[in-house]
Design a protein around this motif. Structure first.
Motif, PDB file in Angstrom:
ATOM      1  N   SER A 329       4.810   3.285  26.543  1.00  0.00           N
ATOM      2  CA  SER A 329       4.214   2.575  25.409  1.00  0.00           C
ATOM      3  C   SER A 329       2.798   2.191  25.768  1.00  0.00           C
ATOM      4  N   PRO A 330       1.875   3.168  25.766  1.00  0.00           N
ATOM      5  CA  PRO A 330       0.499   2.812  26.100  1.00  0.00           C
ATOM      6  C   PRO A 330      -0.028   1.805  25.088  1.00  0.00           C
ATOM      7  N   SER A 331      -0.827   0.905  25.562  1.00  0.00           N
ATOM      8  CA  SER A 331      -1.255  -0.209  24.740  1.00  0.00           C
ATOM      9  C   SER A 331      -1.977   0.239  23.480  1.00  0.00           C
ATOM     10  N   MET A 332      -1.613  -0.339  22.349  1.00  0.00           N
ATOM     11  CA  MET A 332      -2.296  -0.048  21.099  1.00  0.00           C
ATOM     12  C   MET A 332      -3.268  -1.164  20.744  1.00  0.00           C
ATOM     13  N   THR A 333      -3.433  -2.093  21.684  1.00  0.00           N
ATOM     14  CA  THR A 333      -4.406  -3.163  21.455  1.00  0.00           C
ATOM     15  C   THR A 333      -5.787  -2.593  21.712  1.00  0.00           C
ATOM     16  N   SER A 334      -6.754  -2.975  20.874  1.00  0.00           N
ATOM     17  CA  SER A 334      -8.112  -2.478  21.100  1.00  0.00           C
ATOM     18  C   SER A 334      -8.945  -3.591  21.685  1.00  0.00           C
ATOM     19  N   THR A 335      -9.587  -3.289  22.813  1.00  0.00           N
ATOM     20  CA  THR A 335     -10.386  -4.334  23.454  1.00  0.00           C
ATOM     21  C   THR A 335     -11.859  -4.268  23.051  1.00  0.00           C
ATOM     22  N   THR A 336     -12.295  -3.128  22.535  1.00  0.00           N
ATOM     23  CA  THR A 336     -13.689  -3.019  22.102  1.00  0.00           C
ATOM     24  C   THR A 336     -13.729  -2.222  20.802  1.00  0.00           C
ATOM     25  N   ALA A 337     -14.890  -2.194  20.194  1.00  0.00           N
ATOM     26  CA  ALA A 337     -15.021  -1.475  18.922  1.00  0.00           C
ATOM     27  C   ALA A 337     -14.727   0.015  19.092  1.00  0.00           C
ATOM     28  N   ASN A 338     -15.294   0.599  20.128  1.00  0.00           N
ATOM     29  CA  ASN A 338     -15.063   2.029  20.374  1.00  0.00           C
ATOM     30  C   ASN A 338     -13.606   2.318  20.652  1.00  0.00           C
ATOM     31  N   ASP A 339     -12.976   1.379  21.340  1.00  0.00           N
ATOM     32  CA  ASP A 339     -11.567   1.496  21.672  1.00  0.00           C
ATOM     33  C   ASP A 339     -10.731   1.588  20.398  1.00  0.00           C
ATOM     34  N   ARG A 340     -11.072   0.728  19.446  1.00  0.00           N
ATOM     35  CA  ARG A 340     -10.341   0.697  18.185  1.00  0.00           C
ATOM     36  C   ARG A 340     -10.483   2.038  17.470  1.00  0.00           C
TER      37      ARG A 340
END
Lengths: 409, 534
Positions: A329-340
């Motif tokens: 379950s790789p994290s679906m949380t976005s830590t930065t804008a690009n990440d999102r």
């Protein structure tokens, strides 16, 4: 008129819900008639357990395989890869060739690992042979860097084993631990250690169908790497998990310590040359394929399932990739804008690949997506396509001028 | 370069070049090598000169000499001018521009002086022994330096500079009589229009198969290889030849990523030797000796730009080292010979103010502005070792980037490039330009930011490298407004839909998805379809 697709999700993450909403799907609960379930590992355990008696219908899809832990639990992964290598050796396959020191030449992508407390004596033997090494101890079933620590003296292990054996703390006793050779010479860029996160989508194990996402990223530590042994306790130096680095003083939330693989490739080509860089990335692909082949025979290849794994890989200073672990379950949380943006596209491409052309989950579909559906995923291997093309070649009696590739079982 | 009106004074110029060449550090070593190699040859005494010349043709000595001359012409372009021209005219032929640049310089100096007064930080201060040791210990990880930089503000930003350029007027120019200039820049400079640009960048426009676009296509000569593979083989041969102009020709059709570092060095005439390492060490010592106010300015800039950049944050430590050294490097002062700018001068403490006691401050003569770091940042993806990184950055700055933030009438100065963009917009994207005028949208301020930084930090690194390949290959910054125009054309539909400045800024806010070479080819081929535009 096509019925509306119903989705269910265990986690409220915008990259997921935005993707589902944009397709016009309606959200339902886990007990309702869902077609597409983005579940957490816990839910899957109960859903697939024999006791639950839950049977999925032909139009339901879920994002985990029942026995995914064979790949994602650190101890089982090690067991499976060791077994795979031994099997190949028994068959006399050239893949399992060993060199003079006994190391596998082609399948040496896992750092030497032992299970604790089971293989404790084997580990001590190995440690005595190479006393100046550092080892990393990890709980087999945990994630996000919890419970991990480094040791470089036998005394530290002895102390730990005494503590766990005598402790009545159920949490400690339940965990099996793995102890692996710590990669002390990681490739450093800008003086900092990093690891590589690659996403791999598997839609089927028998036949094996796997896709690798082109937009992987590197996760950098916020503190410079130090091998003097004085910083062994400083997790900010050694563990690249964002969940840990997020709390460091130097953490920057604009870039989040995440560096695109594309730029890593550019940097390595420019400073180390194309040949070595190409070899590194080929080795990464090789590592992923063989890890999947190792678990394929014992995976329950349920046609309702697909899974997107997060592979964590460390590159050493000889540009050799080492597999650290695989996350279900790789994290679906976005830590930065690009990440999102990246994770949104990742989920979008996953859905595009796993759904049949009409967009309705269907267990009878042959799972061969059209070429334009892969988005940023690259086909790693599709055993069915390979077998089909092989058969059609023999049927037409043509001589194949492909190299004779190893036969998949 | 040579085509630009050498006049009949060629003999004088050639003589000057020859004597200047003898003054370069290259010459003594070269002469020694020639003498040693010639000593092994048997030349006929009568025909000595002719035989010598024949023998030298095509040898590596010949290439070295050609390289040295080629690079001398680039590093000191004023050598090619008419020898009778006075120095101040060589730097800047137009009086009113000279005055404007002096005014701008005075303003910057005033700003730095007031900053030093406000903050109570001296312009330059010797470090104590302990401070020196501490700083030296932290040399490898200066990004963790804990100096308080919250009170430091950049001296200026590109938008401030644009305001200055937009306010300039030529006193000899009668707006009533002459052709109207409709944009922000009201300077009647002669710049290339699209036809001129197509001629200049001809090969890029029509002919070449460029690896920035056609990498996966079959090779031109060996169809079993991709273009990228074929170019790599060709590139390796060119690298071995080590001839500046030849390397430049190769880069025109795309530079293989793995050879870019060495090819750029060949084009720039850089050969990193022990002397360079020694010089860099001296600079590091200079950094340790003195603490300059300018240091705080550049450290703040790195924190604001590179440390927050998705692509370059990894390299912030090395950028600290490179940039701190740059501001101590007095060799940079030599570029002012062919620049309209002059370095700000200061009196060292304790000396009486006299012309002899004046030293440049900062020692390199350049006052940093917001975004200055970005000239060096992309190079960290090419060079691991700070020494080659440093010298490549320094060379590129002294040859090209310095013109982007001074007031000059040079056709590649910031003002000319800005004017060029406006004229191109008016002639090639007339409907878009009319729409912007009607909606009071100004595209120049948005685009100027890109141009002053040479697009660094706005494009992704591999695309930026394609752009900088073009700059180096054609030795001109005119590609910058062409790319700006190409991007604006590409987003034309979206821009036509917006009705406010903020809207236009939003459309052009993110250009990380832009592919440079295809857009350049489109823009440079655009003039052919111009008449058919509805």
């Amino acid at each position: 008129m096509t019925a509306r697709i119903a989705y269910c999700t265990d986690m409220e993450k915008s990259v997921l819900s935005n993707n589902f909403e944009k397709r016009g799907w309606i959200q339902v609960g886990p007990d309702d008639e869902w077609n597409f379930y983005w579940a957490g590992a816990q839910t899957c355990r109960s859903l697939f357990s024999v006791d639950s008696g839950y049977r999925m219908n032909d139009n339901q899809m879920i994002n985990h395989f029942p026995t995914h832990y064979e790949l994602t639990r650190k101890d089982l992964l090690v067991k499976n890869i060791k077994r795979y290598r031994r099997e190949l050796e028994r068959e006399g396959s050239p893949l399992a060739a060993r060199d003079a020191t006994g190391r596998y030449i082609h399948l040496d992508f896992l750092p030497t690992t032992f299970m604790l407390p089971a293989d404790y004596n084997l580990f001590v033997e190995e440690f005595r042979r190479n006393p100046n090494t550092t080892w990393i101890l990890k709980p087999a079933g945990r994630s996000q860097g919890v419970g991990i620590f480094l040791v470089n003296k036998l005394a530290q292990i002895k102390k730990w084993s005494r503590d766990t054996k005598s402790s009545f703390n159920p949490a400690l006793v339940k965990d099996t631990y793995v102890i692996s050779r710590y990669i002390e010479n990681p490739l450093l860029i800008g003086g900092k250690k990093f690891d590589l996160r690659m996403y791999v989508l598997v839609t089927s194990y028998r036949p094996l169908k796997a896709y690798m996402y082109k937009q992987g990223f590197c996760r950098f530590c916020t503190v410079r790497y130090d091998t003097s042994g004085q910083e062994l306790d400083n997790m900010f130096v050694h563990l690249t998990n964002v969940s840990i680095q997020k709390h460091g003083e130097e953490y920057n939330s604009v870039h989040g310590g995440k560096w695109p693989v594309r730029t890593l490739r550019l940097y390595l080509e420019g400073t180390r040359g194309k040949a070595r860089t190409d070899k590194l990335f080929a080795d990464v692909t090789w590592l992923v394929v063989h890890s999947l082949r190792a678990v394929a025979p014992i995976m329950a290849s349920d046609r309702h399932c697909f899974e997107c794994y997060g592979y964590d890989i460390i590159i050493d200073d000889q540009l050799k990739p080492w597999m650290i672990e695989v996350n279900a379950s790789p994290s679906m949380t976005s830590t930065t804008a690009n990440d999102r943006i990246m994770k949104y596209k990742l989920v979008d491409d996953i859905i595009s690949i796993v759904l049949p052309p009409d967009g309705v989950p269907n267990v009878h579909w042959n799972k061969i997506p059209a070429n334009d559906k892969s988005g940023d995923f690259e086909l790693l291997l599709d055993e069915e396509l390979y077998q089909n093309s092989d058969h059609s070649a023999t049927h037409r009696g043509k001589n194949s001028d492909r190299h004779s590739a190893p036969r998949w079982k | 370069m040579l085509r630009q009106g050498l006049g009949t004074n060629i003999t004088a110029i050639v003589n000057r070049l020859a004597s200047e060449l003898q003054n370069t550090p290259f010459y003594n070593d070269f002469l020694a090598d020639v003498q040693t190699t010639m000593a092994t040859q048997n030349f006929n005494k009568e025909r000595f000169g002719a035989e010598c010349y024949e023998w030298a043709q095509g040898t590596s000595l010949d290439t070295r000499l050609r390289n040295a001359l080629y690079h001398l012409m680039h590093v000191q372009p004023t050598l090619l001018a008419n020898p009778d021209t006075p120095r101040h005219v060589l730097k800047e032929p137009l009086t009113y521009i000279r005055k404007a640049q002096s005014a701008w310089e005075r303003r910057l100096v005033k700003c730095v002086n007031s900053m030093t007064a406000e903050l109570g930080v001296p312009l330059s201060r010797r470090r104590t022994k302990q401070e020196k040791e501490e700083f030296s210990d932290r040399w490898a990880s200066l990004s963790t330096e804990e100096t308080d930089l919250t009170m430091i503000r950049p001296v200026y930003a590109p938008k401030d500079f644009l305001e200055v350029l937009a306010s300039l007027r030529n006193p000899n120019y009668d707006e009533a009589v002459e052709e109207n200039l409709w944009g922000s820049i009201q300077l009647p400079f002669k710049v290339n229009d699209i036809k001129g640009l197509v001629e200049l960048y001809g090969e890029l426009a029509y002919c070449c198969k460029h690896t920035g676009l056609d990498e996966a296509v079959a090779g031109e000569y060996k169809t079993n290889l991709t273009l990228a593979e074929e170019r790599l083989i060709l590139g390796q041969k060119v690298v071995e030849r080590n001839h500046g102009p030849l390397s430049r020709e190769l880069i025109k059709s795309g530079c293989p990523t793995s050879l870019r570092g060495v090819l750029w060095h060949q084009v720039l005439g850089l050969e990193i030797t022990d002397k360079h390492y020694k010089h860099f060490d001296e600079l590091v010592q200079a950094v340790l000796q003195h603490d300059l106010l300018v240091d705080k300015l550049i450290m703040k800039d790195i924190q604001l730009t590179a440390s927050n950049d998705d692509q370059y944050f990894v390299f912030e430590d090395i950028l600290f080292q490179v940039l701190l050294c740059f501001f101590r490097d007095t060799e940079v002062l030599s570029h002012f010979e062919h620049s309209s700018a002059s370095p700000p001068l200061a009196v060292a403490r304790g000396n009486t103010p006299s012309p002899d006691a004046l030293v440049a401050y900062p020692p390199c003569g350049v006052i940093p502005f917001h975004g200055f770091t970005m000239y060096a940042a992309p190079l960290s993806c090419l060079y691991e070792d700070p020494v080659p990184l440093y010298f490549t950055f320094r060379e590129m700055y002294c040859r090209y980037w310095y013109r982007l933030h001074i007031v000059t009438s040079h056709s590649q100065g910031a003002a000319a490039l800005a004017l060029q963009f406006e004229l191109l917009l008016q002639s090639c994207e007339t409907r878009l330009w009319q729409h912007c005028c009607a909606m009071s949208i100004q595209l120049l301020p948005i685009v100027f930011k890109w141009i002053v930084r040479a697009f660094s930090g706005y494009l992704v690194p591999d695309q930026l490298f394609h752009l900088w390949d073009v700059v180096l290959a054609w030795e001109s910054l005119e590609v910058l407004p062409v790319l700006a125009l190409a991007i604006v054309s590409f987003r034309r539909e979206n821009l036509m839909d917006v009705t406010s400045q903020q809207g236009a800024e939003a459309v052009l806010a993110d250009i990380t998805a832009i592919s440079v070479i295809p857009l350049l080819k489109l823009a440079l081929a655009a003039d052919r379809g111009r008449e058919r535009d509805p």
